[in-house]
Design an enzyme around this catalytic site. Sequence first.
Site, mmCIF file in Angstrom:
data_model
loop_
_atom_site.group_PDB
_atom_site.id
_atom_site.type_symbol
_atom_site.label_atom_id
_atom_site.label_comp_id
_atom_site.label_asym_id
_atom_site.label_seq_id
_atom_site.Cartn_x
_atom_site.Cartn_y
_atom_site.Cartn_z
ATOM 1 C CG HIS A 9 -0.972 -1.138 6.434
ATOM 2 N ND1 HIS A 9 -2.048 -1.964 6.154
ATOM 3 C CD2 HIS A 9 -0.618 -0.553 5.267
ATOM 4 C CE1 HIS A 9 -2.342 -1.879 4.871
ATOM 5 N NE2 HIS A 9 -1.480 -1.042 4.309
ATOM 6 C CD GLU A 83 1.403 1.514 -0.968
ATOM 7 O OE1 GLU A 83 2.568 1.832 -1.299
ATOM 8 O OE2 GLU A 83 1.077 0.344 -0.703
#
Length: 196
Positions: A9, A83
């Site tokens: 990202h 994550e």
Amino acid sequence: MTAVYLLRHGETEWSRDGRHTSTTDLPLTPTGEHRAGDAGRLLGAMRGGEPPALVASSPRTRALRTAELAGLTVGLVTEDLAEWDYGDYEGMSTPQIRETVPGWTIWTHPSPGGETAEQVGARAARVIERVRAALSDGDVILVGHGHFSRVLVATWLALDPHAGVHFGLEAAAITVLGDERGTPQVKRLNVPPALD
């Protein structure tokens, strides 16, 4: 030859400041948005015009927005691409953590209330199983996060999850995984979307 493209990202305020971000759902910074678009153009140049067999993303806004700005249509959103869960260290930087735990790193020490490297590695293995099934139909693009993607690279290479420490992955950078005659390989690592 088909390949797996990992897209981290774009920049958030916390990634820019070195703060561990797992479940906190932060937006991209203006720089992060710009570089996500750049990453999409780079990805197109690297891959060519063939549609991917699968585009999968973490459910976090920062990953989904990066995919959108990169011009990708996400077909699968899964927590398996989320994550590493930092638990009690969420929002803290490594220097802050080291004030109470000298020498701490995500690779060598536990994160109270969070995931272990082995748990992250198990998620990475599930992702790779799904990826390998899709590769017969074309490229796979995974949009996710830094530490998780580093574990994914290690898992792709049949290494211990802790070996992820050896692979860097900056915000909005691209890594390409493939095979050479059946042996897993890193084709490209940490390719930036633009040179600043």
